[in-house]
Design a protein around this motif. Structure first.
Motif, PDB file in Angstrom:
ATOM      1  N   GLN A 240       0.856  -1.180   0.000  1.00  0.00           N
ATOM      2  CA  GLN A 240       0.000   0.000   0.000  1.00  0.00           C
ATOM      3  C   GLN A 240       0.897   1.237   0.000  1.00  0.00           C
ATOM      4  OE1 GLN A 240      -0.123  -2.117   3.002  1.00  0.00           O
ATOM      5  NE2 GLN A 240      -1.130  -3.595   1.650  1.00  0.00           N
ATOM      6  N   GLU A 241       0.624   2.155  -0.910  1.00  0.00           N
ATOM      7  CA  GLU A 241       1.442   3.367  -1.026  1.00  0.00           C
ATOM      8  C   GLU A 241       0.701   4.566  -0.455  1.00  0.00           C
ATOM      9  OE1 GLU A 241       3.920   6.027  -4.341  1.00  0.00           O
ATOM     10  OE2 GLU A 241       2.758   4.270  -4.981  1.00  0.00           O
ATOM     11  N   GLY A 252       5.977   8.069  -9.976  1.00  0.00           N
ATOM     12  CA  GLY A 252       7.050   7.087 -10.055  1.00  0.00           C
ATOM     13  C   GLY A 252       8.058   7.168  -8.933  1.00  0.00           C
ATOM     14  N   ILE A 253       7.914   8.170  -8.067  1.00  0.00           N
ATOM     15  CA  ILE A 253       8.803   8.301  -6.905  1.00  0.00           C
ATOM     16  C   ILE A 253       7.972   8.057  -5.650  1.00  0.00           C
ATOM     17  CG2 ILE A 253      10.265   9.851  -5.550  1.00  0.00           C
ATOM     18  CD1 ILE A 253      11.556   9.076  -8.142  1.00  0.00           C
ATOM     19  N   ASP A 254       8.140   6.881  -5.056  1.00  0.00           N
ATOM     20  CA  ASP A 254       7.364   6.528  -3.878  1.00  0.00           C
ATOM     21  C   ASP A 254       7.876   7.246  -2.643  1.00  0.00           C
ATOM     22  OD1 ASP A 254       9.259   4.003  -2.603  1.00  0.00           O
ATOM     23  OD2 ASP A 254       9.369   4.345  -4.760  1.00  0.00           O
ATOM     24  N   GLU A 255       6.947   7.776  -1.870  1.00  0.00           N
ATOM     25  CA  GLU A 255       7.265   8.435  -0.604  1.00  0.00           C
ATOM     26  C   GLU A 255       7.235   7.418   0.540  1.00  0.00           C
ATOM     27  OE1 GLU A 255       5.297  11.744   2.436  1.00  0.00           O
ATOM     28  OE2 GLU A 255       4.560  11.582   0.380  1.00  0.00           O
ATOM     29  N   THR A 256       6.110   6.716   0.669  1.00  0.00           N
ATOM     30  CA  THR A 256       5.954   5.714   1.722  1.00  0.00           C
ATOM     31  C   THR A 256       5.208   4.505   1.163  1.00  0.00           C
ATOM     32  OG1 THR A 256       5.866   7.388   3.469  1.00  0.00           O
ATOM     33  CG2 THR A 256       4.974   5.211   3.989  1.00  0.00           C
ATOM     34  N   ILE A 257       5.763   3.330   1.382  1.00  0.00           N
ATOM     35  CA  ILE A 257       5.084   2.082   1.027  1.00  0.00           C
ATOM     36  C   ILE A 257       5.144   1.138   2.218  1.00  0.00           C
ATOM     37  CG2 ILE A 257       5.096   0.019  -0.435  1.00  0.00           C
ATOM     38  CD1 ILE A 257       6.078   1.656  -2.743  1.00  0.00           C
ATOM     39  N   CYS A 271       6.469  -4.698   6.623  1.00  0.00           N
ATOM     40  CA  CYS A 271       7.571  -3.749   6.514  1.00  0.00           C
ATOM     41  C   CYS A 271       7.099  -2.355   6.093  1.00  0.00           C
ATOM     42  CB  CYS A 271       8.606  -4.252   5.500  1.00  0.00           C
ATOM     43  SG  CYS A 271       9.259  -5.896   5.874  1.00  0.00           S
ATOM     44  N   LEU A 272       7.928  -1.374   6.401  1.00  0.00           N
ATOM     45  CA  LEU A 272       7.655   0.016   6.053  1.00  0.00           C
ATOM     46  C   LEU A 272       8.892   0.627   5.418  1.00  0.00           C
ATOM     47  CD1 LEU A 272       5.912   2.651   6.285  1.00  0.00           C
ATOM     48  CD2 LEU A 272       6.992   2.998   8.518  1.00  0.00           C
ATOM     49  N   SER A 273       8.690   1.277   4.275  1.00  0.00           N
ATOM     50  CA  SER A 273       9.752   1.997   3.580  1.00  0.00           C
ATOM     51  C   SER A 273       9.281   3.425   3.380  1.00  0.00           C
ATOM     52  CB  SER A 273      10.023   1.334   2.217  1.00  0.00           C
ATOM     53  OG  SER A 273      10.786   2.178   1.378  1.00  0.00           O
ATOM     54  N   THR A 274      10.072   4.414   3.817  1.00  0.00           N
ATOM     55  CA  THR A 274       9.595   5.789   3.721  1.00  0.00           C
ATOM     56  C   THR A 274      10.716   6.803   3.569  1.00  0.00           C
ATOM     57  OG1 THR A 274       8.190   7.474   4.775  1.00  0.00           O
ATOM     58  CG2 THR A 274       9.581   6.126   6.234  1.00  0.00           C
ATOM     59  N   LEU A 358       4.138  -3.311  -8.266  1.00  0.00           N
ATOM     60  CA  LEU A 358       2.932  -3.778  -8.954  1.00  0.00           C
ATOM     61  C   LEU A 358       1.775  -3.927  -7.973  1.00  0.00           C
ATOM     62  CD1 LEU A 358       1.543  -4.805 -11.518  1.00  0.00           C
ATOM     63  CD2 LEU A 358       2.452  -7.095 -11.008  1.00  0.00           C
ATOM     64  N   ALA A 359       2.062  -4.480  -6.800  1.00  0.00           N
ATOM     65  CA  ALA A 359       1.014  -4.665  -5.789  1.00  0.00           C
ATOM     66  C   ALA A 359       0.474  -3.324  -5.303  1.00  0.00           C
ATOM     67  CB  ALA A 359       1.563  -5.476  -4.619  1.00  0.00           C
TER      68      ALA A 359
END
Length: 368
Positions: A240-241, A252-257, A271-274, A358-359
């Motif tokens: 989830q973004e 195309g530039i993800d802030e938080t996923i 997991c969290l990527s931000t 993709l998800a």
């Protein structure tokens, strides 16, 4: 002076001895054992902040030496020449570095440039007959990564990825504990990777150069960490973004996923990527017999952690020093780290990143 035996004793987790899979001299640069063998002669491509960090760390290496530079900035080349005593004949720019083919002083090139440049530069280095060390992520998608693997195999050169944590003593100890069954059946992993990014004009926020945002830069640590902590390869992902600043974080530039991974055993990872939150550098894993928590888990400074048996007490050694000595041992002696650092390992992470993107885009569970 600390004896070899005493040094090894400090590598144990409280009340649990960790067997070391490597020769201490090749894995732990802090050993006082003298080294008399081949030296991996390395040129660094990309003289930015991380290239500088690697160069500084290599001054303490026993098996690897900085001998050359590749840069598009002449002033940086001159500065590095003076600081690291690099001869003029080992200095190149991005137009002429194919000439390293005829330079016996250079064994390998460490590519530390924006992600979007890695594939082309890897292909050129491989065709010049030199080993390649590519900073992670190895490319902008799995297809690029596989092309890099194939080209290096065809050229009969090594392709290694800059997985410094695979040589870090506390991380190695935890992986060995998991292999030895200390945690029992692994059940759950949580990885939190993030920081608040600054300059909006930097290459990391440029889709063409970075291939994405936080996921490509910091999220890959939680992906790779889940794999080596749980000891399995994921079979599905969901994601989830969240984007709060579409001006800074363009298309195309993800802030938080936030992303989840499922594994064959039934273990799961959350997991969290931000790029918009600080104080996020934490791994946690629990199993049927115990747990491990690491915070900081992947930062450049000392890693800190504890298990159900007590604190992790292995000594801190500069990660990149251990990495480069370990990679020299791999290239010259075939000494494999506890978790691979080859191109195939890099492709595994890239396939997962592709699936996460993709998800997040479709809202669907993606099978790997």
């Amino acid at each position: 002076m600390t004896s070899r035996r005493k040094f090894l004793e400090t590598l144990s987790v409280t009340s649990f001895a960790i067997p070391i899979l490597y020769s201490p001299a090749s894995l732990f640069a802090a050993t006082t054992e003298p080294y008399d063998g081949p030296i991996l002669k390395v040129a660094i491509m990309g003289l930015g902040s991380y290239g500088t960090r690697v160069a500084e760390a290599m001054q303490s290496c026993k098996r690897a030496k900085l001998v050359g530079v590749i840069s598009g900035t002449p002033s940086k080349i001159k500065k590095w020449q003076s600081k690291y005593n690099i001869p003029e004949k080992n200095c190149y720019n991005y137009e002429n570095f194919d000439a390293i083919k005829d330079n016996p002083d250079i064994d390998a090139v460490y590519i530390i440039t924006p992600n979007g440049l890695h594939k082309e530069q890897t292909i050129r280095v491989a065709k010049a007959g030199k080993h390649v060390i590519s900073e992670k992520p190895m490319g902008i998608n799995a297809q690029e990564g596989q092309e890099m693997v194939d080209v290096c195999k065809a050229a009969n050169v090594k392709l290694l990825i800059g997985y410094r944590m695979h040589f870090e003593p506390k991380t190695v100890a935890v992986i060995q504990m998991r292999k030895d069954g200390v945690f029992g059946e692994t059940k759950f992993f949580q990885g939190q990777s993030g920081f608040t990014i600054g300059d909006p004009t930097q290459w990391r926020l440029n889709k063409e150069l970075s291939g994405g945002g936080a996921m490509m830069d910091i999220g890959i640590y939680s992906i790779n960490g889940a794999r080596y902590m749980l000891g399995e390869e994921p079979v599905w992902v969901t994601a989830q973004e969240t984007k709060t600043d579409p001006v800074k974080f363009k298309e195309g530039i993800d802030e938080t996923i936030q992303f989840q991974m499922g594994f064959p055993s039934g273990a799961v990872a959350n997991c969290l990527s931000t790029y918009s939150m600080n104080n996020l550098d934490r791994f946690y894993m629990t199993g049927s017999k115990g747990f491990v928590e690491m915070q900081p888990s992947t930062g450049y400074g000392p890693i800190e952690g504890r298990t159900h048996k007590g604190p992790l007490t292995q000594p801190h050694v500069t990660h990149q020093t251990l990495q480069m000595d370990g990679m020299a041992a791999l290239i010259f002696d075939g000494v494999q780290p506890i978790v691979p650092v080859d191109g195939e390992e890099g492709v595994k992470d890239m396939k997962i990143i592709d699936a996460i993107f993709l998800a997040a885009k479709t809202g669907e569970k993606v099978t790997l």
